[in-house]
Enzyme design. Structure first.
Site, PDB file in Angstrom:
ATOM      1  N   ASN A   9      -6.677   1.500  39.487  1.00  0.00           N
ATOM      2  CA  ASN A   9      -5.550   1.384  40.425  1.00  0.00           C
ATOM      3  C   ASN A   9      -5.245  -0.104  40.612  1.00  0.00           C
ATOM      4  OD1 ASN A   9      -3.829   1.341  42.622  1.00  0.00           O
ATOM      5  ND2 ASN A   9      -5.349   2.089  44.091  1.00  0.00           N
ATOM      6  N   TRP A  10      -4.125  -0.518  40.072  1.00  0.00           N
ATOM      7  CA  TRP A  10      -3.768  -1.948  40.178  1.00  0.00           C
ATOM      8  C   TRP A  10      -3.250  -2.332  41.557  1.00  0.00           C
ATOM      9  CZ3 TRP A  10      -0.758  -3.783  35.159  1.00  0.00           C
ATOM     10  CH2 TRP A  10      -1.681  -3.922  34.117  1.00  0.00           C
ATOM     11  N   LYS A  11      -2.930  -1.324  42.370  1.00  0.00           N
ATOM     12  CA  LYS A  11      -2.328  -1.602  43.696  1.00  0.00           C
ATOM     13  C   LYS A  11      -1.101  -2.508  43.509  1.00  0.00           C
ATOM     14  CE  LYS A  11      -6.830  -0.778  45.734  1.00  0.00           C
ATOM     15  NZ  LYS A  11      -7.784  -1.027  46.805  1.00  0.00           N
ATOM     16  N   HIS A  93      -3.943   7.418  49.394  1.00  0.00           N
ATOM     17  CA  HIS A  93      -4.914   6.308  49.395  1.00  0.00           C
ATOM     18  C   HIS A  93      -5.062   5.785  50.826  1.00  0.00           C
ATOM     19  CE1 HIS A  93      -6.773   2.442  48.655  1.00  0.00           C
ATOM     20  NE2 HIS A  93      -7.147   2.918  47.485  1.00  0.00           N
ATOM     21  N   GLU A  95      -5.108   2.945  51.967  1.00  0.00           N
ATOM     22  CA  GLU A  95      -4.168   1.878  52.325  1.00  0.00           C
ATOM     23  C   GLU A  95      -2.810   2.462  52.706  1.00  0.00           C
ATOM     24  OE1 GLU A  95      -4.835  -0.233  48.716  1.00  0.00           O
ATOM     25  OE2 GLU A  95      -6.834  -0.797  49.422  1.00  0.00           O
ATOM     26  N   GLU A 150     -13.409   7.909  48.827  1.00  0.00           N
ATOM     27  CA  GLU A 150     -13.547   6.466  48.989  1.00  0.00           C
ATOM     28  C   GLU A 150     -13.923   6.126  50.424  1.00  0.00           C
ATOM     29  OE1 GLU A 150     -11.041   4.464  45.682  1.00  0.00           O
ATOM     30  OE2 GLU A 150      -9.728   4.811  47.374  1.00  0.00           O
ATOM     31  N   GLY A 156     -12.786  -2.512  48.416  1.00  0.00           N
ATOM     32  CA  GLY A 156     -12.483  -3.938  48.333  1.00  0.00           C
ATOM     33  C   GLY A 156     -13.516  -4.843  48.980  1.00  0.00           C
ATOM     34  N   SER A 187     -15.485  -0.486  45.464  1.00  0.00           N
ATOM     35  CA  SER A 187     -16.301  -1.565  44.898  1.00  0.00           C
ATOM     36  C   SER A 187     -17.117  -1.140  43.681  1.00  0.00           C
ATOM     37  CB  SER A 187     -17.211  -2.176  45.972  1.00  0.00           C
ATOM     38  OG  SER A 187     -16.426  -2.784  46.981  1.00  0.00           O
ATOM     39  N   GLY A 208     -10.448  -0.249  41.856  1.00  0.00           N
ATOM     40  CA  GLY A 208      -9.303  -1.098  42.184  1.00  0.00           C
ATOM     41  C   GLY A 208      -9.493  -2.453  41.527  1.00  0.00           C
ATOM     42  N   GLY A 209     -10.246  -3.314  42.222  1.00  0.00           N
ATOM     43  CA  GLY A 209     -10.448  -4.680  41.744  1.00  0.00           C
ATOM     44  C   GLY A 209     -10.899  -4.765  40.294  1.00  0.00           C
TER      45      GLY A 209
HETATM   46  P1  PGA Z   1     -11.938  -1.439  44.939  1.00  0.00           P
HETATM   47  O1  PGA Z   1     -10.759  -0.439  45.366  1.00  0.00           O
HETATM   48  O2  PGA Z   1     -12.484  -0.937  43.642  1.00  0.00           O
HETATM   49  O3  PGA Z   1     -11.247  -2.771  44.799  1.00  0.00           O
HETATM   50  O4  PGA Z   1     -12.948  -1.410  46.036  1.00  0.00           O
HETATM   51  C1  PGA Z   1     -10.971   0.930  45.271  1.00  0.00           C
HETATM   52  C2  PGA Z   1      -9.729   1.646  45.653  1.00  0.00           C
HETATM   53  O5  PGA Z   1      -9.114   1.313  46.661  1.00  0.00           O
HETATM   54  O6  PGA Z   1      -9.337   2.581  44.945  1.00  0.00           O
END
Ligand code: PGA
Length: 228
Positions: A9-11, A93, A95, A150, A156, A187, A208-209
């Protein structure tokens, strides 16, 4: 061998140039992805064309979808608009729940829109109650749905949950949603990913990251491909 998913997920990241550079680097890796591994990358909508014009061995997803059908909903992208372009969509998600106040009802409507366009929803939850509401509001979810668990503290933060804890929660989620693939996110890195693939109730990971770096994403795929 159970099926494993690796979801990136590039966000809200990457300029056009950065997206092109990511693809160029990723393209240079020799990937031999076995049948039991499904790799899904969810870039921003406007980068999808960069992926579609290259034969990469990964599936495409988007990070969100409108809760409405096509019509007069300025700024939204309806599921039917990306039908046959992507096969997966992330929904709910944390966020989106936090910054855009998405309720379980909105999440359920998005799931229904996605499924009616034959797009598999990857629903993100951070607690059991969200999964219970999902099942109450969208009983058809298990037909093609995927659950991405998650925990908020891990997203993150650089501090992932332990594979054993994640598995214990996944077992409880399994009791709620039944036989749908349950993934762990928060993470995840090439260093810690293998432990998650070994868990009975986990069917892969969301990153994500780590997905922003082509080398790290490649290493996550390699880890899945060699999980036994
Ligand atoms: P992260 O994000 O791997 O940067 O912790 C995970 C996510 O929000 O899907």
């Amino acid at each position: 061998m159970k099926k494993l998913f690796v979801v990136g997920n590039w966000k809200a990241n990457k300029t056009r140039k950065q997206a092109e550079e990511w693809i160029a680097t990723f393209n240079g890796y020799k990937l031999d992805i076995p049948d039991f591994v499904t790799v899904i990358l969810c870039p921003a909508y406007h980068h999808l064309d960069l992926f579609l014009s290259r034969p990469l061995p990964i599936s495409l997803g988007v990070q969100d979808i409108s809760p409405f059908p096509a019509g007069a909903y300025t700024g939204e992208i309806a599921a039917t608009m990306v039908e046959r372009i992507v096969h997966f969509v992330m929904v709910g998600h944390s966020e989106r729940r936090k910054y855009f106040k998405e309720s379980d009802e909105i999440v359920a409507r998005k799931v229904e829109e996605a499924m009616s366009a034959s797009i598999r929803p990857i629903v993100c939850v951070s607690e059991l109650a969200q999964a219970a509401n999902l099942m109450r509001l969208t009983p058809m979810f298990p037909e093609t749905g995927i659950l991405l668990y998650e925990p908020l503290f891990a997203i993150g933060s650089g501090s992932a949950d332990t594979p054993e804890n994640a598995n214990a929660t996944a077992e409880k989620l399994h009791d709620v949603v039944g036989d749908v693939p349950i993934l762990y996110g928060g993470s995840v890195s090439p260093e810690n990913v293998q432990g998650f693939f070994q868990q009975k109730y986990l069917h892969g990971i969301g990153a994500g990251g780590a997905s922003l770096d082509p080398e790290k994403f490649y290493r996550l795929i390699e880890a899945a491909s060699h999980a036994t």
